[in-house]
Design an enzyme around this catalytic site. Structure first.
Site, PDB file in Angstrom:
ATOM      1  N   THR A  93       0.901  -1.167  -0.138  1.00  0.00           N
ATOM      2  CA  THR A  93      -0.135   0.047   0.031  1.00  0.00           C
ATOM      3  C   THR A  93       0.923   1.279  -0.122  1.00  0.00           C
ATOM      4  O   THR A  93       1.924   1.371   0.627  1.00  0.00           O
ATOM      5  CB  THR A  93      -0.831  -0.193   1.323  1.00  0.00           C
ATOM      6  OG1 THR A  93      -1.658   1.250   1.326  1.00  0.00           O
ATOM      7  CG2 THR A  93       0.025  -0.311   2.739  1.00  0.00           C
ATOM      8  N   ASP A  94       0.341   2.454  -0.506  1.00  0.00           N
ATOM      9  CA  ASP A  94       0.926   3.658  -0.336  1.00  0.00           C
ATOM     10  C   ASP A  94       1.028   4.091   1.169  1.00  0.00           C
ATOM     11  O   ASP A  94       1.670   5.131   1.410  1.00  0.00           O
ATOM     12  CB  ASP A  94       0.277   4.816  -1.287  1.00  0.00           C
ATOM     13  CG  ASP A  94      -1.166   4.858  -1.285  1.00  0.00           C
ATOM     14  OD1 ASP A  94      -1.800   4.325   0.221  1.00  0.00           O
ATOM     15  OD2 ASP A  94      -1.708   5.822  -1.732  1.00  0.00           O
ATOM     16  N   GLU A  95       0.162   3.777   1.949  1.00  0.00           N
ATOM     17  CA  GLU A  95       0.175   4.046   3.274  1.00  0.00           C
ATOM     18  C   GLU A  95       1.596   3.868   4.087  1.00  0.00           C
ATOM     19  O   GLU A  95       1.979   4.486   4.995  1.00  0.00           O
ATOM     20  CB  GLU A  95      -0.811   3.455   3.912  1.00  0.00           C
ATOM     21  CG  GLU A  95      -2.151   3.805   3.487  1.00  0.00           C
ATOM     22  CD  GLU A  95      -3.427   3.439   4.390  1.00  0.00           C
ATOM     23  OE1 GLU A  95      -3.115   3.755   5.614  1.00  0.00           O
ATOM     24  OE2 GLU A  95      -4.698   3.266   4.065  1.00  0.00           O
ATOM     25  N   TYR A 135      -1.884  -0.566  10.879  1.00  0.00           N
ATOM     26  CA  TYR A 135      -1.852  -1.162   9.610  1.00  0.00           C
ATOM     27  C   TYR A 135      -0.791  -0.892   8.783  1.00  0.00           C
ATOM     28  O   TYR A 135      -0.241  -1.685   8.054  1.00  0.00           O
ATOM     29  CB  TYR A 135      -3.231  -0.839   8.923  1.00  0.00           C
ATOM     30  CG  TYR A 135      -3.152  -1.132   7.539  1.00  0.00           C
ATOM     31  CD1 TYR A 135      -2.982  -2.418   7.080  1.00  0.00           C
ATOM     32  CD2 TYR A 135      -3.327   0.052   6.369  1.00  0.00           C
ATOM     33  CE1 TYR A 135      -3.073  -2.650   5.433  1.00  0.00           C
ATOM     34  CE2 TYR A 135      -3.228  -0.238   5.051  1.00  0.00           C
ATOM     35  CZ  TYR A 135      -3.293  -1.575   4.822  1.00  0.00           C
ATOM     36  OH  TYR A 135      -3.187  -1.638   3.381  1.00  0.00           O
TER      37      TYR A 135
END
Length: 351
Positions: free
Chosen positions: A139-141, A165
């Site tokens: 993910t880009d997170e 997360y």
């Protein structure tokens, strides 16, 4: 290291979840002679009925099981002569990670490590020289947050995860990298922006908004609603994964984005306008009357944005859906699949 790969027999983890389901449908449509084994725990967000169209086919097998079960994964790799793992399985809802982080660390870190150990055993220790690929979907997170004027995330942006997360996904990215660098496992990783499309569990922003608007219920928006996300239609994501598996450089990371930054509130307004157009006689018109602002969640990242120039330049990737076309396709699917979302969920919006 550049090595083209021709996947024939795939193990898809989390293949009954949102993106995994769409990937299985995409892959078997594009490559009908491929063999796919889906491994999924069928937790709250995984539904076997998502894959009903493939049940009974000789080139499809569903296995209910845990990626933490290394013995099971090892057996599947051997028995099914798997040459490619596409690893979607993850706990992915930010709100849930805030209130219960343990499951995220266990699944996303330990689960990924379990898969890597099984892959190393079968593909390196037992069958040295066997052509294989382990593709890890992230993910880009992991990159943290951006200000309104910051340049978009690139593959060299330092990791700065802000939620449990995101931290668990960042850790799993590093473990995948380590197995390639240390042992020579043929891995690739992709970091994607916010996906949307069919089969998405209705706690996420778009399906939550659709389900609540159709039922005349309040649509909760965190804070001022000006958080920015780059929205990626799920099959554009799958097209990117396809290119990476087949043509990506071993050990490389590729960012996959939709070139489509939207604030949360603009996204919901667009949905409301589409529903107003489709149901002009509805008592819910104007649908914007159901928007409700609620207290922002802890540590809410302000902006994500993906610079996908690497995958575009190196592998010829381009997203095919515009935001309007993707949103219309998504709305069509949910209008035709009310049984999937009716009843709603308690948590809301990883957005």
């Amino acid at each position: 290291m550049t090595t083209t790969h021709n996947p024939q027999r795939l193990l898809v983890t989390g293949g009954a979840g949102f993106i995994g389901t769409n990937f299985v449908h995409y892959w078997l449509e594009q490559y009908p002679d491929a063999h796919i084994v889906v491994l999924d725990m069928l937790t709250y967000a995984g539904r076997r009925e998502n894959l009903q169209a493939h049940e009974g086919k000789s080139n499809f097998r569903f296995v209910q099981g845990d990626i933490l079960d290394q013995a099971l994964v090892t057996t599947l790799l051997r028995e099914e002569i798997i040459d490619t793992i596409v690893h979607f399985a993850a706990e992915s809802h930010v709100d849930r990670s805030i209130y219960g982080p343990d499951a995220f660390l266990k699944t996303n870190i330990d689960g990924t490590h379990s898969l890597l150990k099984a892959a190393k055993t079968v593909w390196l220790d037992e069958k040295p020289g066997f052509a294989h690929r382990f593709h890890h979907v992230s993910t880009d997170e992991v990159y943290g947050t951006l200000s309104p004027t910051d340049p978009a995330f690139t593959e060299t942006t330092p990791y700065a995860p802000n939620s449990p997360y995101a931290a668990s996904k960042a850790a799993s990215d590093h473990i995948v990298r380590a197995y390639q660098h240390t042992y020579g496992l043929q891995t690739t990783t992709s970091n994607c922006s916010n996906n949307y499309g069919p089969y998405q569990y209705p706690e996420k922003l778009i399906p939550l908004a659709i389900s609540r608007l159709l039922q005349g219920q309040a649509v909760p928006i965190y804070g001022d609603g000006l958080q920015v996300r780059d929205w990626l239609y799920v099959d554009d994501h799958n097209r990117g994964i396809d290119l990476i598996i087949r043509k990506g450089r071993i050990g490389e990371t590729y960012n996959i984005g939709g070139n489509n930054e939207q604030t949360n509130i603009n996204l919901i307004h667009a949905l409301c306008e589409l529903l107003d157009e489709r149901f002009p006689e509805s008592s819910n018109v104007p649908h914007q009357q159901h928007i409700t602002y609620v207290t922002d969640r802890p540590g809410h990242d302000r902006r994500y944005a993906i610079d996908n120039s690497k995958i575009c330049h190196d592998l010829g990737y381009q997203p095919q859906e515009t935001f309007t076309s993707g949103l219309n396709k998504t709305l069509d699917w949910y209008l035709n699949g009310a049984a999937f979302w009716r009843g709603g969920v308690e948590l809301f919006g990883s957005h």
